[in-house]
Design a protein around this motif. Structure first.
Motif, PDB file in Angstrom:
ATOM      1  N   PHE A 197       0.848  -1.196   0.000  1.00 24.16           N
ATOM      2  CA  PHE A 197       0.000   0.000   0.000  1.00 24.16           C
ATOM      3  C   PHE A 197       0.882   1.243   0.000  1.00 24.16           C
ATOM      4  N   TYR A 198       0.402   2.290  -0.654  1.00 27.13           N
ATOM      5  CA  TYR A 198       1.063   3.582  -0.566  1.00 27.13           C
ATOM      6  C   TYR A 198       0.627   4.256   0.737  1.00 27.13           C
ATOM      7  N   SER A 199       1.418   5.194   1.175  1.00 28.99           N
ATOM      8  CA  SER A 199       1.135   5.847   2.457  1.00 28.99           C
ATOM      9  C   SER A 199      -0.195   6.592   2.413  1.00 28.99           C
ATOM     10  N   ASN A 200      -0.874   6.611   3.548  1.00 28.46           N
ATOM     11  CA  ASN A 200      -2.196   7.223   3.635  1.00 28.46           C
ATOM     12  C   ASN A 200      -2.069   8.714   3.931  1.00 28.46           C
ATOM     13  N   ASP A 201      -1.410   9.426   3.012  1.00 33.96           N
ATOM     14  CA  ASP A 201      -1.201  10.863   3.144  1.00 33.96           C
ATOM     15  C   ASP A 201      -1.108  11.457   1.749  1.00 33.96           C
ATOM     16  N   ALA A 202      -0.847  12.738   1.661  1.00 34.51           N
ATOM     17  CA  ALA A 202      -0.803  13.424   0.358  1.00 34.51           C
ATOM     18  C   ALA A 202       0.233  12.801  -0.562  1.00 34.51           C
ATOM     19  N   ALA A 203       1.387  12.420  -0.001  1.00 33.48           N
ATOM     20  CA  ALA A 203       2.445  11.830  -0.823  1.00 33.48           C
ATOM     21  C   ALA A 203       1.998  10.483  -1.395  1.00 33.48           C
ATOM     22  N   GLY A 204       1.334   9.669  -0.566  1.00 33.12           N
ATOM     23  CA  GLY A 204       0.863   8.377  -1.042  1.00 33.12           C
ATOM     24  C   GLY A 204      -0.216   8.514  -2.102  1.00 33.12           C
ATOM     25  N   ARG A 205      -1.088   9.490  -1.920  1.00 30.34           N
ATOM     26  CA  ARG A 205      -2.144   9.707  -2.918  1.00 30.34           C
ATOM     27  C   ARG A 205      -1.554  10.177  -4.240  1.00 30.34           C
ATOM     28  N   GLN A 206      -0.568  11.046  -4.158  1.00 32.61           N
ATOM     29  CA  GLN A 206       0.078  11.516  -5.379  1.00 32.61           C
ATOM     30  C   GLN A 206       0.806  10.375  -6.085  1.00 32.61           C
ATOM     31  N   ARG A 207       1.404   9.506  -5.308  1.00 30.80           N
ATOM     32  CA  ARG A 207       2.109   8.377  -5.921  1.00 30.80           C
ATOM     33  C   ARG A 207       1.131   7.475  -6.656  1.00 30.80           C
ATOM     34  N   TYR A 208      -0.057   7.271  -6.080  1.00 25.91           N
ATOM     35  CA  TYR A 208      -1.058   6.449  -6.760  1.00 25.91           C
ATOM     36  C   TYR A 208      -1.446   7.091  -8.100  1.00 25.91           C
ATOM     37  N   LEU A 209      -1.646   8.398  -8.086  1.00 30.88           N
ATOM     38  CA  LEU A 209      -1.987   9.094  -9.334  1.00 30.88           C
ATOM     39  C   LEU A 209      -0.843   9.010 -10.327  1.00 30.88           C
ATOM     40  N   ASP A 210       0.396   9.134  -9.851  1.00 33.66           N
ATOM     41  CA  ASP A 210       1.561   9.052 -10.739  1.00 33.66           C
ATOM     42  C   ASP A 210       1.692   7.662 -11.351  1.00 33.66           C
ATOM     43  N   GLU A 211       1.447   6.629 -10.558  1.00 34.77           N
ATOM     44  CA  GLU A 211       1.525   5.266 -11.076  1.00 34.77           C
ATOM     45  C   GLU A 211       0.423   5.011 -12.102  1.00 34.77           C
ATOM     46  N   SER A 212      -0.729   5.611 -11.889  1.00 34.00           N
ATOM     47  CA  SER A 212      -1.812   5.493 -12.872  1.00 34.00           C
ATOM     48  C   SER A 212      -1.410   6.158 -14.181  1.00 34.00           C
ATOM     49  N   ALA A 213      -0.775   7.333 -14.087  1.00 32.99           N
ATOM     50  CA  ALA A 213      -0.308   8.032 -15.293  1.00 32.99           C
ATOM     51  C   ALA A 213       0.773   7.224 -16.010  1.00 32.99           C
ATOM     52  N   LYS A 214       1.602   6.542 -15.258  1.00 35.36           N
ATOM     53  CA  LYS A 214       2.633   5.685 -15.855  1.00 35.36           C
ATOM     54  C   LYS A 214       2.000   4.538 -16.634  1.00 35.36           C
ATOM     55  N   ALA A 215       0.977   3.928 -16.059  1.00 38.29           N
ATOM     56  CA  ALA A 215       0.259   2.868 -16.763  1.00 38.29           C
ATOM     57  C   ALA A 215      -0.398   3.417 -18.030  1.00 38.29           C
ATOM     58  N   GLN A 216      -0.931   4.624 -17.941  1.00 39.82           N
ATOM     59  CA  GLN A 216      -1.559   5.248 -19.106  1.00 39.82           C
ATOM     60  C   GLN A 216      -0.564   5.406 -20.243  1.00 39.82           C
ATOM     61  N   ALA A 217       0.631   5.869 -19.949  1.00 37.52           N
ATOM     62  CA  ALA A 217       1.653   6.060 -20.991  1.00 37.52           C
ATOM     63  C   ALA A 217       2.021   4.730 -21.636  1.00 37.52           C
ATOM     64  N   GLN A 218       2.140   3.693 -20.836  1.00 39.18           N
ATOM     65  CA  GLN A 218       2.521   2.385 -21.363  1.00 39.18           C
ATOM     66  C   GLN A 218       1.430   1.824 -22.270  1.00 39.18           C
ATOM     67  N   VAL A 219       0.172   1.973 -21.858  1.00 38.94           N
ATOM     68  CA  VAL A 219      -0.932   1.466 -22.668  1.00 38.94           C
ATOM     69  C   VAL A 219      -1.054   2.258 -23.963  1.00 38.94           C
ATOM     70  N   GLN A 220      -0.943   3.569 -23.891  1.00 39.79           N
ATOM     71  CA  GLN A 220      -1.081   4.393 -25.093  1.00 39.79           C
ATOM     72  C   GLN A 220      -0.062   4.001 -26.151  1.00 39.79           C
ATOM     73  N   ALA A 221       1.149   3.662 -25.727  1.00 35.80           N
ATOM     74  CA  ALA A 221       2.180   3.269 -26.682  1.00 35.80           C
ATOM     75  C   ALA A 221       1.829   1.962 -27.385  1.00 35.80           C
ATOM     76  N   ALA A 222       1.086   1.087 -26.702  1.00 35.18           N
ATOM     77  CA  ALA A 222       0.767  -0.228 -27.265  1.00 35.18           C
ATOM     78  C   ALA A 222      -0.546  -0.261 -28.040  1.00 35.18           C
ATOM     79  N   LEU A 223      -1.398   0.759 -27.879  1.00 34.46           N
ATOM     80  CA  LEU A 223      -2.739   0.732 -28.474  1.00 34.46           C
ATOM     81  C   LEU A 223      -2.754   0.449 -29.978  1.00 34.46           C
ATOM     82  N   PRO A 224      -1.881   1.059 -30.788  1.00 36.95           N
ATOM     83  CA  PRO A 224      -1.980   0.827 -32.232  1.00 36.95           C
ATOM     84  C   PRO A 224      -1.815  -0.630 -32.644  1.00 36.95           C
TER      85      PRO A 224
END
Length: 615
Positions: free
Chosen positions: A353-380
């Protein structure tokens, strides 16, 4: 393949679409005349005009639907009519449209493409008519879809302010929020007389949401309330003079104080009073003809005639299958202990689990954005059509995060004025395991609901009638979202075996929904029984919230796994039939290219595609 066989066997045992489509007539004998008949156009212009007019007539009854489509007109400052009289008008319109369609158009004279739209329009009307007797059996206020939070969330997330008139429309909606809530309070009171009340534990959530809306400025001391903060931020971005800004802010403040605050006070009072007599049982079996209602909801959401018992058995089989795959990962990572011990390890281990604070929440959002970049590259490599609309990843707003679901998606506006949005609930990071971050993104974002939703709203003009472009079926849409989670594995995600376990954990969650949803509403399980079943069979932490969702949203959660299994079955059949001629991009484009479809119709479309590929 066992799960495909099980699902297909259940379907063949008496399952069909929610309403049978009109069957095509037997072909007529070949004409003897020398002159060939005129070809049937692929799109009948008069039929297309009828569908467009029908859509406009329906939109005229729903200012919120207009806003969701990005339409700004004289209704932009209105909420609409929530009375039963308005529901009657909507029904009368629907029945008149059906009569007009049948009177003006002969199905036999239409092209196959238009026949499908003709059939789907009638099927949609038939489905709505089938649910008409149950229109007062849903909950107006609950923690999942209750108006107490949905109306403010609509203003914040969908009401765009790009001009002074848009801002004035926002104020108009603030002024109208009181009367809109009053209509819905009256409806909730009317339903209570029929015995239609949510379980008692729901009321504290509704009351807390309501108090959150009127907490802070301008209602009292403290930080700005959610609506006031949103309105001020939107006004600050307007290109206008200071005097106009001051006028708008003053009118917005007055609307909050004179309309919104008193209405929420009335709502809180009503909910506190109802809470004292609310039932303690959870399932809708407690309603008069509750068993019939649950069967109707299953038909609506799954687009099959699977019985509650068949749904339950399918869920048990899928849980067993997924447990097998989980055990393989448990062995791969070298965990010493059985699967239940591994569940406890994942549920309690801080490293997951990520920490239950602002830093942990931001990390979750950042990891989601990382997954988004990886998927977008593979979509075609997996899709021929790709979405143009951007996707925003956003945490659920504080005023509703305690009661809102784990994650959800909002489609973009067709005119590009609003992006697609993936909402992730970061209220309690202990309920958002890091090992699920990729799979949850894949479901709600790309290649899941955002790709599906954006492609729908970006459909070229004239390709699909509006009711197909903007409508849908839960089994198709949520089945696609769950299928997309697995598709991301083909795209290269889940390299960490624990994240692959997280994917399976979400899939297991959908399988267990079949068990607990039918358990609660058909087998009369208590909330405690349902919670214990999930605790014993998974590593989930946010179990009570999940069970609470199924209790107030009966039937909906069963559609995910039923739809996913059908899509997987269709792909396996197509791969077997086509061999090297199977094209994954063509398959996916066909799954998504015709708008939302009942599962049997989706199957027919894929069978047509396979036949065309065979030549």
């Amino acid at each position: 393949m066992r799960r495909f066989v099980l699902l297909t066997a259940m379907l063949l045992a008496g399952c069909a679409t929610t309403q049978p489509m009109a069957s095509a007539p037997e072909p007529a004998p070949a004409p003897q005349a020398a002159v060939a008949p005129a070809p049937i156009p692929a799109r009948n212009a008069e039929l297309a005009a009828f569908f467009d007019a029908a859509d406009k007539a329906e939109l005229a009854l729903s200012p919120l639907a207009k806003t969701s489509r990005g339409i700004r007109d004289e209704d932009y400052g209105r909420w609409g009519d929530y009375s039963d009289a308005a529901a009657e008008r909507s029904r009368a319109l629907r029945l008149a449209q059906v009569e007009e369609l049948r009177r003006r158009f002969s199905r036999d004279s239409l092209s196959p493409a238009d026949q499908l739209s003709y059939d789907l329009f009638l099927a949609r009307a038939s489905e709505r008519e089938a649910m008409w007797p149950w229109r007062k059996y849903g909950y107006v206020f609950d923690q999942m879809n209750g108006s107490q939070s949905q109306l403010p969330a609509f203003l914040i997330n969908q009401h765009q302010v790009r001009s002074v008139s848009d801002a004035e429309a926002y104020v108009s909606r603030l002024q109208g929020l009181g009367p809109a809530l009053d209509q819905q309070i009256a409806e909730a009171e009317e339903r209570a007389k029929l015995g239609v009340m949510p379980p008692r534990w729901v009321y504290p959530f509704v009351i807390a949401d309501s108090r959150n809306i009127v907490r802070g400025a301008p209602f009292g001391a403290g930080p700005d309330s959610a609506l006031w903060a949103d309105f001020k931020a939107k006004i600050a971005k307007l290109d206008t003079d200071e005097a106009t800004r001051t006028r708008l802010l003053d009118s917005g403040r007055q609307a909050l104080l004179t309309s919104v605050a008193p209405a929420y006070a009335r709502l809180i009072s009503t909910m506190e009073r109802q809470q004292r007599t609310a039932p303690t049982e959870d399932g809708i079996w407690r309603f008069e003809r509750g068993a019939d209602l649950y069967k109707a909801l299953l038909r609506q959401y799954t687009t099959t005639d699977l019985t509650p018992d068949q749904i339950h058995e399918l869920g048990l089989a899928e849980v067993a299958r997924i447990h097998g795959e989980m055990n393989a990962i448990r062995e791969k990572v070298g965990f010493k202990g059985d699967l239940k011990a591994f569940f406890a390890h994942l549920r309690d281990g801080k490293q997951f689990f990520y920490s239950n604070d602002a830093a942990g929440r931001q990390r979750y959002l950042d990891e989601s954005a990382k997954a988004q970049a990886q998927v977008q590259a593979a979509l075609p490599n997996y899709f021929g059509r790709l979405p143009k609309s951007p996707l925003t990843i956003k945490a659920v707003e504080p005023f509703r995060e305690k009661s809102a679901g784990k994650a959800f998606y909002q489609r973009p506006a067709p005119d590009g004025s609003r992006p697609g949005t993936y909402y992730v609930n970061l209220y309690d990071m202990r309920e958002m395991p890091a090992i699920e971050v990729e799979a949850l993104y894949c479901h709600e974002g790309l290649p899941g609901h955002h790709l599906q939703g954006a492609l729908a709203v970006e459909t070229p003009a004239g390709t699909l009638p509006p009711f197909r472009q903007f409508g849908g079926y839960t089994a198709h849409s949520e089945g696609w979202g769950l299928y997309a989670e697995k598709l991301c594995k083909e795209m290269g995600l889940y390299q960490d075996p624990y994240r692959d376990f997280g994917r399976l954990q979400l899939e297991l969650h959908r399988a267990m929904r079949l068990v607990v949803d039918s358990g609660i509403h058909h087998k009369r399980w208590s909330r405690a029984q349902a919670i214990k079943y999930i605790e014993d069979n998974s590593a989930d932490r946010g179990i009570p919230k999940a069970i609470e969702r199924y209790i107030v949203y009966p039937g909906q959660a069963t559609a995910y796994m039923v739809g996913k299994l059908k899509i997987e079955e269709l792909r396996a059949n197509a791969e077997r039939e086509l061999g090297p001629r199977f094209d994954i991009r063509g398959f996916h484009d066909t799954i998504l290219g015709s708008g939302g479809l009942p599962l049997t119709v989706l199957e027919a479309r894929i069978n047509e595609w396979v036949a065309q590929r065979k030549g």
